[in-house]
Design a protein around this motif. Structure first.
Motif, PDB file in Angstrom:
ATOM      1  N   TYR A  19     -22.179 -17.919   9.087  1.00 43.10           N
ATOM      2  CA  TYR A  19     -22.771 -17.090   9.805  1.00 43.10           C
ATOM      3  C   TYR A  19     -22.720 -15.572   9.493  1.00 43.10           C
ATOM      4  N   PHE A  20     -21.670 -15.033   8.726  1.00 46.17           N
ATOM      5  CA  PHE A  20     -21.629 -14.035   7.975  1.00 46.17           C
ATOM      6  C   PHE A  20     -22.737 -13.366   7.410  1.00 46.17           C
ATOM      7  N   ARG A  21     -23.635 -14.331   6.830  1.00 45.22           N
ATOM      8  CA  ARG A  21     -24.853 -14.104   6.154  1.00 45.22           C
ATOM      9  C   ARG A  21     -25.808 -13.327   7.228  1.00 45.22           C
ATOM     10  N   HIS A  22     -25.985 -13.711   8.378  1.00 49.47           N
ATOM     11  CA  HIS A  22     -26.823 -13.197   9.412  1.00 49.47           C
ATOM     12  C   HIS A  22     -26.230 -11.928   9.873  1.00 49.47           C
ATOM     13  N   ILE A  23     -24.912 -11.619   9.982  1.00 45.78           N
ATOM     14  CA  ILE A  23     -24.469 -10.428  10.121  1.00 45.78           C
ATOM     15  C   ILE A  23     -24.767  -9.232   9.268  1.00 45.78           C
ATOM     16  N   LEU A  24     -24.687  -9.837   8.016  1.00 50.15           N
ATOM     17  CA  LEU A  24     -24.575  -8.795   6.691  1.00 50.15           C
ATOM     18  C   LEU A  24     -26.284  -8.748   6.852  1.00 50.15           C
ATOM     19  N   ASN A  25     -27.133  -9.495   6.980  1.00 46.40           N
ATOM     20  CA  ASN A  25     -28.480  -9.133   6.994  1.00 46.40           C
ATOM     21  C   ASN A  25     -29.091  -7.976   8.210  1.00 46.40           C
ATOM     22  N   SER A  26     -28.420  -7.829   9.158  1.00 41.86           N
ATOM     23  CA  SER A  26     -28.754  -7.096  10.183  1.00 41.86           C
ATOM     24  C   SER A  26     -28.825  -5.716   9.664  1.00 41.86           C
ATOM     25  N   LYS A  27     -30.058  -5.068  10.003  1.00 43.71           N
ATOM     26  CA  LYS A  27     -30.433  -3.678   9.673  1.00 43.71           C
ATOM     27  C   LYS A  27     -30.140  -2.470  10.483  1.00 43.71           C
ATOM     28  N   ASP A  28     -29.978  -2.838  11.705  1.00 47.53           N
ATOM     29  CA  ASP A  28     -29.618  -1.844  12.851  1.00 47.53           C
ATOM     30  C   ASP A  28     -28.085  -1.677  13.238  1.00 47.53           C
ATOM     31  N   ILE A  29     -27.238  -2.058  12.428  1.00 50.46           N
ATOM     32  CA  ILE A  29     -26.059  -1.904  12.770  1.00 50.46           C
ATOM     33  C   ILE A  29     -24.977  -1.435  11.891  1.00 50.46           C
ATOM     34  N   PRO A  30     -23.810  -0.847  11.903  1.00 49.32           N
ATOM     35  CA  PRO A  30     -23.027  -0.376  10.824  1.00 49.32           C
ATOM     36  C   PRO A  30     -22.260  -1.786  10.606  1.00 49.32           C
ATOM     37  N   ILE A  31     -22.769  -2.127   9.412  1.00 49.05           N
ATOM     38  CA  ILE A  31     -22.009  -3.464   8.935  1.00 49.05           C
ATOM     39  C   ILE A  31     -20.731  -3.275   8.434  1.00 49.05           C
ATOM     40  N   GLY A  32     -20.102  -2.420   7.964  1.00 55.22           N
ATOM     41  CA  GLY A  32     -18.784  -2.245   7.451  1.00 55.22           C
ATOM     42  C   GLY A  32     -18.010  -2.525   8.639  1.00 55.22           C
ATOM     43  N   GLU A  33     -18.392  -1.669   9.908  1.00 51.15           N
ATOM     44  CA  GLU A  33     -17.330  -1.467  11.165  1.00 51.15           C
ATOM     45  C   GLU A  33     -17.689  -2.823  11.948  1.00 51.15           C
ATOM     46  N   VAL A  34     -18.704  -3.409  11.962  1.00 53.25           N
ATOM     47  CA  VAL A  34     -19.091  -4.607  12.738  1.00 53.25           C
ATOM     48  C   VAL A  34     -18.151  -5.775  12.090  1.00 53.25           C
ATOM     49  N   ILE A  35     -18.351  -5.872  10.722  1.00 53.78           N
ATOM     50  CA  ILE A  35     -17.585  -7.015  10.086  1.00 53.78           C
ATOM     51  C   ILE A  35     -16.066  -6.976  10.231  1.00 53.78           C
ATOM     52  N   ARG A  64     -21.216  -9.376  -3.564  1.00 55.06           N
ATOM     53  CA  ARG A  64     -20.804  -8.839  -4.720  1.00 55.06           C
ATOM     54  C   ARG A  64     -21.912  -8.096  -5.493  1.00 55.06           C
ATOM     55  N   ASP A  65     -23.026  -8.336  -5.074  1.00 55.13           N
ATOM     56  CA  ASP A  65     -24.288  -7.597  -5.623  1.00 55.13           C
ATOM     57  C   ASP A  65     -24.654  -6.317  -4.849  1.00 55.13           C
ATOM     58  N   ASP A  66     -23.894  -6.103  -3.966  1.00 58.10           N
ATOM     59  CA  ASP A  66     -24.245  -4.909  -3.089  1.00 58.10           C
ATOM     60  C   ASP A  66     -22.960  -4.041  -2.674  1.00 58.10           C
ATOM     61  N   TYR A  67     -22.559  -3.387  -3.978  1.00 65.33           N
ATOM     62  CA  TYR A  67     -21.303  -2.646  -4.018  1.00 65.33           C
ATOM     63  C   TYR A  67     -21.094  -1.454  -2.846  1.00 65.33           C
ATOM     64  N   PRO A  68     -22.190  -0.628  -2.514  1.00 61.14           N
ATOM     65  CA  PRO A  68     -22.036   0.235  -1.378  1.00 61.14           C
ATOM     66  C   PRO A  68     -21.831  -0.465   0.096  1.00 61.14           C
ATOM     67  N   THR A  69     -22.297  -1.673   0.213  1.00 57.47           N
ATOM     68  CA  THR A  69     -21.799  -2.305   1.425  1.00 57.47           C
ATOM     69  C   THR A  69     -20.766  -2.704   1.427  1.00 57.47           C
ATOM     70  N   LEU A  70     -20.079  -3.705   0.287  1.00 61.80           N
ATOM     71  CA  LEU A  70     -19.133  -4.107   0.224  1.00 61.80           C
ATOM     72  C   LEU A  70     -17.901  -3.180   0.496  1.00 61.80           C
ATOM     73  N   MET A  71     -18.084  -1.881  -0.384  1.00 57.39           N
ATOM     74  CA  MET A  71     -17.257  -0.663  -0.297  1.00 57.39           C
ATOM     75  C   MET A  71     -17.080  -0.295   1.322  1.00 57.39           C
ATOM     76  N   SER A  72     -17.951  -0.089   2.055  1.00 53.49           N
ATOM     77  CA  SER A  72     -18.174   0.064   3.439  1.00 53.49           C
ATOM     78  C   SER A  72     -17.218  -0.830   4.268  1.00 53.49           C
ATOM     79  N   VAL A  73     -17.455  -2.122   3.879  1.00 47.79           N
ATOM     80  CA  VAL A  73     -16.901  -3.439   4.627  1.00 47.79           C
ATOM     81  C   VAL A  73     -15.315  -3.131   4.539  1.00 47.79           C
ATOM     82  N   LEU A  74     -14.991  -3.200   2.944  1.00 45.59           N
ATOM     83  CA  LEU A  74     -13.530  -3.020   2.596  1.00 45.59           C
ATOM     84  C   LEU A  74     -12.806  -1.765   3.175  1.00 45.59           C
ATOM     85  N   GLY A  75     -13.545  -0.825   3.057  1.00 49.44           N
ATOM     86  CA  GLY A  75     -13.207   0.322   3.711  1.00 49.44           C
ATOM     87  C   GLY A  75     -12.832   0.197   5.256  1.00 49.44           C
TER      88      GLY A  75
END
Length: 82
Positions: A19-35, A64-75
């Motif tokens: 189900y993480f794929r569905h959350i990560l594909n959302s466009k109108d939410i702050p992905i890092g904070e939500v995850i 792994r192919d979306d470095y900015p989003t990955l760094m947002s989530v890890l941060g």
């Protein structure tokens, strides 16, 4: 309607991580904070203490192919992890 789930329901729903794929594909939410908030909250419902690590590794794999989003989530994860 929105229903409050108990720990048993949360653990059952989050057992498989697809189900993480569905959350990560959302466009109108702050992905890092939500995850980060989701992983933190869901990990409290799991008796398996390795769930948080598995969930984090799944997110890393998916992003792994979306470095900015990955760094947002890890941060965000590092901000909420204690």
């Amino acid at each position: 309607m929105i229903y409050l789930c108990d720990d048993k329901d949360i653990a059952r729903f989050t057992e498989k991580l697809g189900y993480f794929r569905h959350i990560l594909n959302s466009k109108d939410i702050p992905i890092g904070e939500v995850i980060a908030a989701h992983i933190q909250q869901a990990s409290l419902a799991h008796k398996d203490k390795t769930w948080k690590e598995k969930a984090t590794n799944e997110v890393i794999t998916l992003l792994r192919d979306d470095y900015p989003t990955l760094m947002s989530v890890l941060g965000a994860l590092s901000d909420v992890s204690v």
